[in-house]
Write an enzyme that holds these catalytic residues in place. Sequence first.
Site, PDB file in Angstrom:
ATOM      1  N   LYS A  63       0.836  -1.205   0.000  1.00 46.95           N
ATOM      2  CA  LYS A  63       0.000   0.000   0.000  1.00 46.95           C
ATOM      3  C   LYS A  63       0.871   1.255   0.000  1.00 46.95           C
ATOM      4  O   LYS A  63       0.573   2.235  -0.676  1.00 46.95           O
ATOM      5  CB  LYS A  63      -0.930  -0.004   1.231  1.00 46.95           C
ATOM      6  CG  LYS A  63      -2.031  -1.063   1.128  1.00 46.95           C
ATOM      7  CD  LYS A  63      -2.790  -1.253   2.440  1.00 46.95           C
ATOM      8  CE  LYS A  63      -3.802  -2.387   2.299  1.00 46.95           C
ATOM      9  NZ  LYS A  63      -4.587  -2.650   3.514  1.00 46.95           N
ATOM     10  N   GLN A 119      -4.135  -1.195   9.630  1.00 47.99           N
ATOM     11  CA  GLN A 119      -4.147  -2.531   9.022  1.00 47.99           C
ATOM     12  C   GLN A 119      -4.810  -3.531   9.966  1.00 47.99           C
ATOM     13  O   GLN A 119      -4.414  -3.676  11.120  1.00 47.99           O
ATOM     14  CB  GLN A 119      -2.698  -2.968   8.692  1.00 47.99           C
ATOM     15  CG  GLN A 119      -2.611  -4.303   7.963  1.00 47.99           C
ATOM     16  CD  GLN A 119      -3.262  -4.265   6.580  1.00 47.99           C
ATOM     17  OE1 GLN A 119      -3.161  -3.284   5.850  1.00 47.99           O
ATOM     18  NE2 GLN A 119      -3.950  -5.346   6.223  1.00 47.99           N
ATOM     19  N   ASP A 123     -10.445   3.447   4.417  1.00 48.34           N
ATOM     20  CA  ASP A 123     -10.875   2.050   4.282  1.00 48.34           C
ATOM     21  C   ASP A 123     -12.400   1.949   4.188  1.00 48.34           C
ATOM     22  O   ASP A 123     -12.935   0.884   3.889  1.00 48.34           O
ATOM     23  CB  ASP A 123     -10.385   1.232   5.497  1.00 48.34           C
ATOM     24  CG  ASP A 123      -9.306   0.243   5.114  1.00 48.34           C
ATOM     25  OD1 ASP A 123      -9.094   0.027   3.899  1.00 48.34           O
ATOM     26  OD2 ASP A 123      -8.690  -0.338   6.028  1.00 48.34           O
TER      27      ASP A 123
END
Length: 282
Positions: A50, A94, A117
């Site tokens: 990412k 994460q 997200d």
Amino acid sequence: MAAQILDGKEVAAAVKAEVEAAVAHLDYQPGLATVLVGDDPASHTYVRGKRRDAGEVGIRSHHHELAADTRQGDLESLIDDLNDDDQVDGVLVQLPLPSGLDSESIVARIDPAKDVDGLHPYNLGLLVLDRPGLRPCTPGGIMRILDHYQITTRGSRAVVVGRSFLVGRPLALMLASRGADATVSVAHSRTTDLAAVTAEADILVAAVGSPSLISAQHVREGAVVIDVGINRTDDGLVGDVDFESVSQVASAITPVPGGVGPMTRAMLLANTLAAARARRGS
Ligand code: NAD
């Protein structure tokens, strides 16, 4: 006849090129904060990817790595700091977090305007209301694949196998939303006679985490099949769909790897750009 391959790498490259071009025209550099807690090797690999993606399109990454025994309060303080940091447009924690940390309350602590997200209850609420907002990356990426290959969702019957808050649930809402207009069923671990349900689908999405759960007998001739599953087996990485048999029945199919996975990463960049623009008013 063998199915058309829906190439997630190709679509992801198109999304990345769009984001890169848009970022180049901004008079600021969007920032993405990545927060990684613990030593899970898969999480480290994902976050590395990412950050690399972000760098490639001109997004600055602000990386924070914390020990597995980090306390909830310390992680919350970091989130508060990132929420307050004007250089940070997106905050990505994460998941999964190490046991002992409450990921639900951590995600809920992220400023919804920086929730790239798309998993904050506020943004999921906007999705339920069919209002614009930051959408979860994996379902967002699937919608983008369908759009790219001009697969008609309107009036089609879609079946989503899996009801997680990360993939299945939001995807079902997106497919049924105004504009997409599919008629959607959601199957899950308590569904009886899964094959009878999936055989109805014009668009079949498998988001389960069970290697080759979906075989040709689950798939209607000519259906479009999207395989979200990532399963590490002795034979390498496989999806939830038995690619060999299903690709003989389906009209189009995403491979694993190279299907939905690259799209999830690309949509994070698109969300970071969208968050930056909305927050900075440009
Ligand atoms: P999850 O474990 O949270 O949810 C799995 C879902 O599958 C549950 O809703 C459960 O009810 C359903 N299920 C379990 N067994 C079933 C069965 N026999 N029949 C029908 N439904 C069944 O998982 P998740 O986070 O939604 O992820 C699903 C898969 O997608 C995993 O393999 C994960 O690694 C993968 N994934 C891939 C990406 C990507 O970018 N490609 C992103 C997220 C998740």
